[in-house]
Design an enzyme around this catalytic site. Structure first.
Site, mmCIF file in Angstrom:
data_model
loop_
_atom_site.group_PDB
_atom_site.id
_atom_site.type_symbol
_atom_site.label_atom_id
_atom_site.label_comp_id
_atom_site.label_asym_id
_atom_site.label_seq_id
_atom_site.Cartn_x
_atom_site.Cartn_y
_atom_site.Cartn_z
ATOM 1 N N TYR A 263 15.126 29.622 9.840
ATOM 2 C CA TYR A 263 13.849 30.211 10.285
ATOM 3 C C TYR A 263 13.709 30.125 11.804
ATOM 4 C CZ TYR A 263 11.736 30.355 5.598
ATOM 5 O OH TYR A 263 11.428 30.641 4.296
ATOM 6 N N LYS B 20 0.838 -1.210 0.000
ATOM 7 C CA LYS B 20 0.000 0.000 0.000
ATOM 8 C C LYS B 20 0.871 1.257 0.000
ATOM 9 C CE LYS B 20 -0.194 -0.626 4.974
ATOM 10 N NZ LYS B 20 -0.917 -1.258 6.075
HETATM 11 C C1 PLP Z 1 -0.090 -2.076 6.685
HETATM 12 C C2 PLP Z 1 -0.624 -3.374 7.100
HETATM 13 C C3 PLP Z 1 0.215 -4.501 7.156
HETATM 14 C C4 PLP Z 1 1.713 -4.399 6.981
HETATM 15 O O1 PLP Z 1 2.229 -3.843 8.185
HETATM 16 P P1 PLP Z 1 3.788 -3.614 8.442
HETATM 17 O O2 PLP Z 1 3.852 -3.184 9.869
HETATM 18 O O3 PLP Z 1 4.216 -2.538 7.502
HETATM 19 O O4 PLP Z 1 4.464 -4.897 8.193
HETATM 20 C C5 PLP Z 1 -0.371 -5.723 7.433
HETATM 21 N N1 PLP Z 1 -1.696 -5.824 7.690
HETATM 22 C C6 PLP Z 1 -2.524 -4.767 7.682
HETATM 23 C C7 PLP Z 1 -3.965 -4.943 7.986
HETATM 24 C C8 PLP Z 1 -2.012 -3.503 7.406
HETATM 25 O O5 PLP Z 1 -2.827 -2.441 7.416
#
Ligand code: PLP
Length: 380
Positions: free
Chosen positions: A267, A47
Site C-alpha cells: 500500500y 492487568k
Molecule cells: C502497570 C503497573 C505496574 C507494573 O508496571 P511494569 O512497568 O509493567 O512492571 C506497577 N504498578 C502500577 C501502578 C501499574 O500501573
C-alpha cells in the site's frame, strides 16, 4: 509442563500462532523474587490479560510459583481473576469507580484508592459497617495520574477521626521514569514517598514496578509490583534484558514471489525494490497486533522477522492481514509455502519491533490479538 491449546479450530486454519511459555513467566517471577530481601513480597501486575499472555493461565502459573498478590487495572479483570485464584490477594489499580464498592466487597477485591473522593467513599463504607475493609491507598509522588496529593494523603491518614476504623493494607506510589534509571525523577519520587509514608511505616509500602525492582533495594520497600519483566519485556531501556522471553509469534508464508528492480511493494507504493527481490507474503498483519508503525519505506527501515537464523526485513507497509518480507538472502528451502517465520520470540525481541514503530514492547504485547492460534508450551 505439557503444552495445551485453547483453540476452536485445527492448527492449519490459523494464519499464525502465539506460543506462550508459562514456565518462563514463573522463572522470571522467581528471578525477581530472588533479588529482594527476605521480608519483601514479590507481587505481580497481571492487568490487560497479563500483558496479552492470558490472565487465567499466567495467574495460575504465578500462583504455583509462589506469588500471592496480584494487581489488575479494572474491576472486570479483578472479578475474572478471582474466579481462577480464589485465595489470592487481588488489587484493582484503577481504584473505586462509582458503583463498584459492593462488587469489590462481595468478591474480596481490594481497590487501590486513588483520590480523596475514593478514599472518602471507602472510609464511609467502613464507618457504616464499623470495620475496616481491605484496600490500598495510592499517593502521587509526581506522575500526576492516580493518587492523592501528598498533602491530602498526610492530612487524611494522620487524622484518626477522618479515618474511622479504616486501616489501609498497603500504601503505594508509582514511578514515572523507571525505564530510565538515571532520571532525577526516580530519586525525587523515592525520597518523597519515603518521607510522607514514614509516619505510617507500620503499614506495608510499595513503590516499584519492574524497573524499580531491577533498580535496587532502596526502591523495594515491603512489596514490589513487576509486570512487563514477568512477560520477558524490557523494563529498563538501553541495557541487556535479563529476563527470559515468554512469547513467540510465528506466521505462515502464503506466497513467495519475485519483485523486479524498480517496482514497489505494498500500500502507498512506499518501498521500491532497489535490486531484484524475492518477497514472502506472510499471513499476519496489524489486525493480529503486529505494529503497523514498523512498516518500511524508501526513507526508513522497518522491522524484521527471523527465518532459520536469517534476517528477513519487512518490505513496505504492514497491512491488516499480511506482511511482506524480503527473503532474497534466505536459503530457498526455508521459504517454502506454509513454512513459519518468527515475527517475535527468542530471536526477535518485542522491544525491537516496537522500537521501529516508535513505541514500547508493552503496547506490542498487549495488542497481540485474538486471531492467532494460542499455544501454551515451552519456547524451543
Ligand atoms: C502497570 C503497573 C505496574 C507494573 O508496571 P511494569 O512497568 O509493567 O512492571 C506497577 N504498578 C502500577 C501502578 C501499574 O500501573
Amino acid at each position: 509442563m505439557p503444552s495445551h491449546t485453547e483453540n476452536a479450530f485445527h492448527s492449519d486454519l490459523y494464519g499464525g500462532r502465539l506460543t506462550i511459555d508459562l514456565d518462563a513467566i514463573a522463572r522470571n517471577w522467581s528471578y525477581l523474587k530472588n533479588r529482594l530481601s527476605g521480608s519483601t513480597e514479590c507481587a505481580a501486575a497481571i492487568k490487560a490479560d497479563a500483558y496479552g499472555m492470558g490472565q487465567a493461565a499466567a495467574g495460575k502459573a504465578l500462583f504455583d510459583a509462589g506469588c500471592r498478590t496480584f494487581f489488575v487495572a479494572v474491576p472486570t479483570e479483578a472479578l475474572s481473576l478471582r474466579k481462577v485464584l480464589p485465595d489470592a490477594v487481588i488489587y484493582a489499580l484503577n481504584g473505586l469507580l462509582p458503583g463498584t464498592v459492593d462488587h469489590y466487597l462481595e468478591h474480596g477485591i481490594r481497590p487501590v484508592l486513588g483520590s480523596h473522593d475514593e478514599l472518602t467513599e471507602w472510609i464511609d463504607v467502613c464507618k457504616s459497617a464499623g470495620q475496616s475493609f481491605d484496600a490500598a491507598v495510592h499517593v502521587d509522588t509526581g506522575i500526576h495520574r492516580l493518587g492523592l496529593s501528598p498533602d491530602e494523603f498526610s492530612a487524611t491518614l494522620s487524622n484518626a477521626d477522618l479515618m474511622g476504623p479504616f486501616v489501609p493494607k498497603l500504601l503505594m506510589s508509582h514511578l514515572a521514569c523507571g525505564s530510565t534509571p538515571d532520571h532525577v525523577m526516580n530519586i525525587h519520587q523515592l525520597e518523597l514517598f519515603r518521607e510522607i509514608t514514614e509516619p505510617h511505616a507500620h503499614i506495608p509500602r510499595s513503590l516499584a514496578n519492574s524497573a524499580g525492582t531491577l533498580m535496587g533495594q532502596e526502591f523495594h520497600f515491603d512489596l514490589v509490583r513487576p509486570g512487563i519483566a514477568l512477560y520477558g519485556g524490557q523494563a529498563i531501556e538501553d541495557t541487556p534484558n535479563p529476563m527470559t522471553p515468554v512469547a513467540k509469534v510465528e506466521a505462515r508464508i502464503m506466497i513467495v514471489r519475485d519483485v523486479p528492480e524498480g517496482d514497489t511493494i505494498g500500500y502507498g507504493a512506499r518501498h521500491t525494490a532497489n535490486r531484484p527481490l524475492r518477497n514472502a507474503v506472510v499471513a499476519a498483519g496489524y489486525a493480529d497486533g503486529l505494529l503497523r508503525g514498523a512498516s518500511s519505506s524508501d526513507d526508513r527501515p522497518g522491522g524484521f522477522a527471523m527465518i532459520g537464523g536469517h534476517r528477513a526485513p519487512i518490505l513496505g507497509r504492514i497491512s491488516m492481514d499480511m506482511i511482506t518480507l524480503d527473503v532474497t538472502d534466505v536459503p530457498d528451502h526455508l521459504v517454502k509455502r506454509g513454512a513459519f517465520v518468527e515475527m517475535l520470540g527468542p530471536n526477535v525481541a518485542a522491544a525491537d519491533l516496537a522500537a521501529y514503530a516508535e513505541t514500547i514492547d508493552y503496547e506490542y504485547l498487549t495488542s497481540l490479538g485474538q486471531r492467532f492460534e494460542r499455544i501454551y508450551a515451552p519456547l524451543t
